[in-house]
Motif scaffolding. Structure first.
Motif, PDB file in Angstrom:
ATOM      1  N   SER A  60       0.829  -1.209   0.000  1.00 19.39           N
ATOM      2  CA  SER A  60       0.000   0.000   0.000  1.00 19.39           C
ATOM      3  C   SER A  60       0.863   1.258   0.000  1.00 19.39           C
ATOM      4  CB  SER A  60      -0.930   0.007   1.214  1.00 19.39           C
ATOM      5  OG  SER A  60      -1.863  -1.041   1.144  1.00 19.39           O
ATOM      6  N   LEU A  61       1.911   1.257   0.812  1.00 14.98           N
ATOM      7  CA  LEU A  61       2.831   2.392   0.822  1.00 14.98           C
ATOM      8  C   LEU A  61       3.422   2.626  -0.567  1.00 14.98           C
ATOM      9  CD1 LEU A  61       4.814   1.891   4.159  1.00 14.98           C
ATOM     10  CD2 LEU A  61       3.475   3.905   3.534  1.00 14.98           C
ATOM     11  N   GLY A  62       3.859   1.534  -1.185  1.00 13.85           N
ATOM     12  CA  GLY A  62       4.470   1.658  -2.498  1.00 13.85           C
ATOM     13  C   GLY A  62       3.510   2.160  -3.549  1.00 13.85           C
ATOM     14  N   LEU A  63       2.306   1.571  -3.580  1.00 13.98           N
ATOM     15  CA  LEU A  63       1.322   1.978  -4.577  1.00 13.98           C
ATOM     16  C   LEU A  63       0.868   3.409  -4.344  1.00 13.98           C
ATOM     17  CD1 LEU A  63      -0.518   1.185  -6.951  1.00 13.98           C
ATOM     18  CD2 LEU A  63      -2.172   0.333  -5.268  1.00 13.98           C
ATOM     19  N   GLY A  64       0.573   3.746  -3.080  1.00 20.14           N
ATOM     20  CA  GLY A  64       0.092   5.083  -2.781  1.00 20.14           C
ATOM     21  C   GLY A  64       1.146   6.160  -2.981  1.00 20.14           C
ATOM     22  N   GLY A  65       2.397   5.854  -2.658  1.00 24.43           N
ATOM     23  CA  GLY A  65       3.449   6.858  -2.760  1.00 24.43           C
ATOM     24  C   GLY A  65       3.900   7.154  -4.167  1.00 24.43           C
ATOM     25  N   THR A  66       3.524   6.302  -5.120  1.00 23.60           N
ATOM     26  CA  THR A  66       3.974   6.511  -6.496  1.00 23.60           C
ATOM     27  C   THR A  66       2.887   7.030  -7.432  1.00 23.60           C
ATOM     28  OG1 THR A  66       3.501   4.178  -6.995  1.00 23.60           O
ATOM     29  CG2 THR A  66       5.742   4.733  -6.343  1.00 23.60           C
ATOM     30  N   SER A  67       1.655   6.570  -7.248  1.00 18.93           N
ATOM     31  CA  SER A  67       0.618   6.793  -8.264  1.00 18.93           C
ATOM     32  C   SER A  67       0.438   8.257  -8.650  1.00 18.93           C
ATOM     33  CB  SER A  67      -0.709   6.193  -7.789  1.00 18.93           C
ATOM     34  OG  SER A  67      -1.053   6.694  -6.511  1.00 18.93           O
ATOM     35  N   PHE A  68       0.078   9.110  -7.694  1.00 17.52           N
ATOM     36  CA  PHE A  68      -0.194  10.498  -8.045  1.00 17.52           C
ATOM     37  C   PHE A  68       1.077  11.328  -8.105  1.00 17.52           C
ATOM     38  CE2 PHE A  68      -4.394   9.064  -7.128  1.00 17.52           C
ATOM     39  CZ  PHE A  68      -5.229   9.879  -7.896  1.00 17.52           C
ATOM     40  N   THR A  69       2.146  10.891  -7.460  1.00 15.35           N
ATOM     41  CA  THR A  69       3.419  11.599  -7.594  1.00 15.35           C
ATOM     42  C   THR A  69       3.936  11.474  -9.025  1.00 15.35           C
ATOM     43  OG1 THR A  69       3.908  11.083  -5.285  1.00 15.35           O
ATOM     44  CG2 THR A  69       5.726  11.867  -6.635  1.00 15.35           C
ATOM     45  N   ILE A  70       3.747  10.302  -9.636  1.00 12.70           N
ATOM     46  CA  ILE A  70       4.110  10.136 -11.040  1.00 12.70           C
ATOM     47  C   ILE A  70       3.269  11.057 -11.912  1.00 12.70           C
ATOM     48  CG2 ILE A  70       4.062   8.523 -12.990  1.00 12.70           C
ATOM     49  CD1 ILE A  70       4.853   6.313 -11.166  1.00 12.70           C
ATOM     50  N   ALA A  71       1.978  11.212 -11.588  1.00 20.28           N
ATOM     51  CA  ALA A  71       1.107  12.094 -12.356  1.00 20.28           C
ATOM     52  C   ALA A  71       1.614  13.533 -12.305  1.00 20.28           C
ATOM     53  CB  ALA A  71      -0.316  12.011 -11.832  1.00 20.28           C
ATOM     54  N   THR A  72       2.007  13.986 -11.125  1.00 15.86           N
ATOM     55  CA  THR A  72       2.532  15.344 -10.990  1.00 15.86           C
ATOM     56  C   THR A  72       3.831  15.506 -11.756  1.00 15.86           C
ATOM     57  OG1 THR A  72       1.529  15.575  -8.814  1.00 15.86           O
ATOM     58  CG2 THR A  72       3.332  17.068  -9.340  1.00 15.86           C
TER      59      THR A  72
END
Length: 547
Positions: free
Chosen positions: A152-164
């Protein structure tokens, strides 16, 4: 979708270590950003989409408890992005955050693969419908929750940060809007793959192989992202934006007794920002202007003024005002997320109890049914981008999404009423584990309607927040969408628990319950929330007229 410009845009100066090279940024970065997102999202969707089934069939967790655990995990998935965004904006930058959290995701996938392949990490298997099943031990629960926490940490920490980070590659708001549409299109394609192919492997071949594929997809995502490093335009962290917000609040309270009646623009502290941003004190939330009002106590020994807990710049004050103005509109997405979370978890339980055969030899995995929602969303995003996007402003687009979501919830309620009618007609109320003679394909219609609604409102909200939030909060702006989804999942868990405790609508054997009433309740929540949205939209004014 709109074609991508071939030229690489002129690049702003972001840092002093080569990131401002004129060949950095632009559409050349798109394959690396979306490629890494595809790998990480396929991995996340591979374990997340089928988590309810995994908990029920491999950990002997009761059905309603499995939905509550899953909603908590999904809530965590969507709350972590705000943490990742804070770290990216304040300290490390988007690139470093994506790398760190993607490796945490890889570690989580390693543990899930071990859990699926080592019998000692799971309780003994239990026949479907059995009332006496061995539950997991404390050790097994600890290993499972540890793996889910890392994933969860990995998925949550990357998803929208990649979008930005992807949006940061462009200067033109129109290009940023096109990027967000392509990004969400690719995101739904990734979820489509994980919700079909990987779930089929998990259900029909083996969970170890399914999670192993997720591990490989995660590793490929990291590799693709690192390969694009030399092309990325990397925005240098600007320090904690939340510290600036705190300073404005403290300074305005500290100076609350100072009168603003005769203050002039020259009485306010601008630093060097007035020349860059043409920011002047506005009349809205005027009491906050005191934070930027210069006094004799703020003057240094040399006669100058500097930022402190008693004096902020006008721009810092106006940035906080921007956040305050958009927060009511943002909050309307919480109730919308609650209804989506409730619906997405209950549909898996419905599918488990219905005939899922597609032809004589193929049975659709229950965890794959949300794919129809994803497919409808992906197709609708394409249509909206091609034919409708230029005709709608973000607020109109989001409002349409609210209405369509309500229609989908009404459809789900009517469908569940029909399913319960079949249960009673065949006297299956007291027979847990027995398949109801009704095709689960009936679930496709309301799920597709809700998917169309998501195509209107989710990309619209992300684009709106990215444009309207202050520059110092760009990563936070895209994560705000994820934050409200996370809050929605947590609140949906609380509501589900409350309904379970106070009504007979949600027993572990749903054939004895009234899921239709749960859907009707969600529809009512959606209607009330839509009225609230209309009120907030009426008073909202765009800060950036390019939107």
């Amino acid at each position: 979708m709109e074609s991508k410009p071939k030229e690489v845009e002129e690049v702003e100066t972001f840092s002093e270590d080569g990131e401002d090279h004129p060949k950095r940024g632009g559409w050349i970065t798109f394959p690396f950003v979306t490629g890494s997102m595809l790998g990480l999202s396929i991995a996340g969707g591979g374990w997340g989409s089928n988590l309810i089934v995994f908990l029920i069939t491999k950990f002997n967790v009761k059905s309603i408890s499995a939905t509550q655990i899953t909603n908590i995990i999904f809530g965590t998935n969507n709350l972590i992005p705000i943490v990742g965004a804070f770290i990216a904006d304040s300290f490390l930058g988007s690139f470093s955050v994506v790398v760190i959290f993607s490796f945490l995701s890889l570690l989580g996938m390693t543990m899930l693969t071990l859990i699926a392949t080592m019998h000692s990490l799971r309780p003994s298997s239990c026949p479907p419908g059995s009332l006496t099943c061995e539950g997991p031990s404390n050790f097994q629960y600890s290993v499972l929750y540890g793996a889910l926490a890392l994933a969860s940490l990995g998925l949550g920490g990357t998803s929208f940060t990649i979008a930005t980070m992807g949006a940061d590659q462009f200067k033109n708001p129109k290009d940023q809007g096109v990027f967000f549409n392509w990004y969400f299109m690719a995101l739904y394609v990734a979820n489509l793959i994980s919700s079909t192919a990987i779930i089929y492997v998990e259900d029909n071949v083996g969970w170890g192989l399914g999670f192993g594929i997720c591990f490989i997809a995660n590793a490929i995502g990291i590799l693709v992202f690192l390969l694009g490093k030399r092309f990325y335009r990397q925005v240098k962290p600007m320090g904690s934006p939340f510290m600036s917000i705190a300073r404005v609040l403290v300074a305005s309270i500290w100076k609350m007794k100072i009168s603003l009646a005769i203050s002039r623009d020259s009485d306010y502290f601008y630093a060097d920002e007035v020349f860059a941003d043409n920011t002047v004190p506005t009349k809205s939330f005027r009491f906050l202007n005191r934070a930027a009002l210069k006094t004799e106590k703020d003057k240094q020994f040399n006669g100058s003024y500097t930022k402190s807990w008693q004096l902020c710049t006008v721009k810092e004050v106006e940035d906080l005002k921007t956040l305050i103005k958009i927060m009511p509109l943002w909050s309307t997405g919480i109730c919308l997320s609650i209804t989506i979370a409730i619906s997405s978890s209950l549909v898996v339980l419905q599918a488990l109890s219905m005939d899922r055969h597609l032809g004589p030899h193929f049975r659709i995995p229950a965890g794959s049914f949300p794919v129809f929602n994803l497919l409808a969303t992906a197709i609708s995003i394409f249509i909206v981008d091609r034919f409708i996007l230029h005709k709608l402003r973000p607020l109109q687009r989001v409002g349409i999404g609210h209405v369509i979501n309500i229609v989908g919830l009404v459809g789900s309620a009517l469908l569940e009423r029909g399913r319960l009618g079949v249960v009673r007609a065949h006297h299956l109320t007291n027979q847990p584990g027995t398949v109801v003679p009704m095709s689960a394909l009936w679930l496709v219609a309301p799920m597709s309607v809700m998917g169309i609604g998501e195509a209107f409102q989710f990309p619209g909200q992300v684009a709106l927040y990215y444009e309207q939030f202050p520059k110092s909060l760009k990563s936070t702006s895209t994560a705000m969408m994820s934050l409200l989804i996370g809050i929605g999942f947590y609140l949906s868990t609380a509501i589900t628990h409350l309904v379970k405790q106070t009504t007979g609508w949600l027993p572990n054997n749903i054939n004895q319950g009234r899921l239709d009433n749960v859907f009707w309740m969600s529809a009512v929540i959606g209607v009330v929330n839509f009225v609230y949205y209309l009120i907030c939209a009426k008073f909202f004014k765009y800060q950036n007229q390019n939107v």
